[in-house]
Enzyme design. Structure first.
Site, PDB file in Angstrom:
ATOM      1  N   THR A  93       0.840  -1.198   0.000  1.00 49.82           N
ATOM      2  CA  THR A  93       0.000   0.000   0.000  1.00 49.82           C
ATOM      3  C   THR A  93       0.873   1.246   0.000  1.00 49.82           C
ATOM      4  OG1 THR A  93      -0.121  -0.118   2.428  1.00 49.82           O
ATOM      5  CG2 THR A  93      -1.957  -1.088   1.195  1.00 49.82           C
TER       6      THR A  93
ATOM      7  N   ARG B  23       4.165   2.374  -2.487  1.00 46.47           N
ATOM      8  CA  ARG B  23       4.406   2.891  -3.831  1.00 46.47           C
ATOM      9  C   ARG B  23       4.598   1.716  -4.786  1.00 46.47           C
ATOM     10  NH1 ARG B  23       2.230   6.779  -2.886  1.00 46.47           N
ATOM     11  NH2 ARG B  23       2.890   8.961  -2.949  1.00 46.47           N
TER      12      ARG B  23
ATOM     13  N   GLU C 144       0.678   3.162 -13.198  1.00 46.38           N
ATOM     14  CA  GLU C 144      -0.740   3.198 -12.839  1.00 46.38           C
ATOM     15  C   GLU C 144      -1.494   3.912 -13.952  1.00 46.38           C
ATOM     16  OE1 GLU C 144      -1.387   4.888  -8.970  1.00 46.38           O
ATOM     17  OE2 GLU C 144      -0.702   3.058  -7.965  1.00 46.38           O
TER      18      GLU C 144
ATOM     19  N   HIS D  53      -5.408   1.944  -6.036  1.00 47.30           N
ATOM     20  CA  HIS D  53      -4.797   3.045  -5.279  1.00 47.30           C
ATOM     21  C   HIS D  53      -5.851   3.702  -4.384  1.00 47.30           C
ATOM     22  CE1 HIS D  53      -1.142   5.929  -5.394  1.00 47.30           C
ATOM     23  NE2 HIS D  53      -1.763   6.034  -4.236  1.00 47.30           N
TER      24      HIS D  53
END
Length: 326
Positions: A233, A235, A264, A283
């Site tokens: 959680t 990077r 992403e 995210h």
């Protein structure tokens, strides 16, 4: 007049930012940029920039007013060229304390779902089948499970605090750890290879740096116990996604819980999207209604300090001295 700009955001409104601009005697300008070229134009001559994911490169920094200040919505700031900001006299701030508990909640949720194999059981029943619990063995008792933390900052410690009432043994690797604080949390500090070698589940809580880049790689995955787990959680760049997929397919990993990716969004064709033992979220670990309110409020307050020439609360770089025009 001070020029205050929001480059991009995901909020329902910008009332707190507009109030901050009004307090500085100016109006807020808001954009939804994604490319370097768009960001250059949005920030040309800007004194204060509130930035989410927009790329802040040297070209972008060169377009800003002398002595400008950037406030990054969130903890990480790897989309900002800090070296160029230093050289150009641009101050960069982050908001490190807006939602650490929310991220910790998400990390622990992923960890418990993986360790208890909740998703695998659910998929069996969703398919109309039934199974005996030992069919997904092994599932260890919490008291027999070691969780390894890669990083013991605010979020890592919050994760440890949530896990310990379940009876988990918590170990950690962090060369910058506060030894006294870590002891108070009952965490055992270990070398990096021991972290991967001993932990049944490794949870990542470190920034994106050259030292942490793809720390979850084929070599470190091979050190882990067969059938272990990874949670990220932090990077996306901390994880070699192809190596993780290979470890899932070989059975070296029994499951992963990933909230962040590099790049992403995770490409549609990547095998992690379809792997039955991968729990993926977009995210989202930072998100709660309260955390977003905190984020906007703290960012707006930092913008006011910047506009008034006051000491910045969360400066993350050492800009060269320049003559500010505001």
């Amino acid at each position: 007049m001070v020029r205050m700009v929001v480059t991009d955001h995901i909020f329902a409104d910008l009332e707190q930012e507009r109030s901050a601009a009004a307090a500085l005697g100016t109006e807020l300008e808001s954009f939804n940029v994604a490319t370097e070229e768009e960001t250059v134009e949005a920030l040309r001559g800007a004194n204060i920039a509130l930035v989410n994911f927009a790329p802040v490169t040297d070209a972008v920094l060169a377009a800003m007013a002398p002595g400008a200040v950037i406030v990054r919505y969130g903890i990480g700031y790897d989309n900002i060229d800090l070296e160029a900001a230093d050289a150009r006299g641009v101050s960069v701030c982050n908001v490190p304390d807006y939602g650490g508990d929310t991220v910790a909640d998400h990390a622990v949720t992923l960890a418990l779902m993986l360790l208890r194999k909740v998703t695998q059981f659910d998929r069996v029943l969703e398919a109309g089948e039934w199974t005996s619990p030992p069919a997904l063995a092994p599932i260890l008792a919490s008291s027999q499970t070691t969780v390894g933390l890669f990083g013991t900052g605010r979020i890592g410690l919050a994760v440890a605090r949530r896990l310990q009432p379940f009876g988990f043994k918590v170990i950690a690797y962090d060369p910058f750890a506060n030894q006294e604080t870590v002891r108070e949390y009952g965490i055992e500090l270990v070398p990096l290879d021991e972290l991967f070698g001993r932990a049944h589940l490794v949870s990542l809580h470190a920034p994106a740096t050259s030292a942490t880049y793809k720390i979850v790689n084929a070599g470190n995955l091979a050190r882990m116990r067969p059938g272990s787990f990874i949670v990220n959680t932090a990077r996306g760049s901390l994880v070699d996604q192809d190596a993780v997929l290979g470890a899932l397919e070989s059975g070296q990993l029994a499951g992963v819980g990933l909230d962040v990716f590099d790049p992403e969004p995770l490409p549609r064709e990547h095998g992690l999207r379809r792997h039955p033992n991968a729990i993926l979220t977009p995210h989202a670990a930072f998100y709660s209604e309260q955390s977003l309110q905190n984020l906007q409020r703290l960012a707006a307050e930092e913008a006011i300090r910047a506009g008034r020439g006051e000491k910045l609360r969360c400066l993350v770089n050492s800009p060269a001295l320049t003559t500010s025009n505001f």
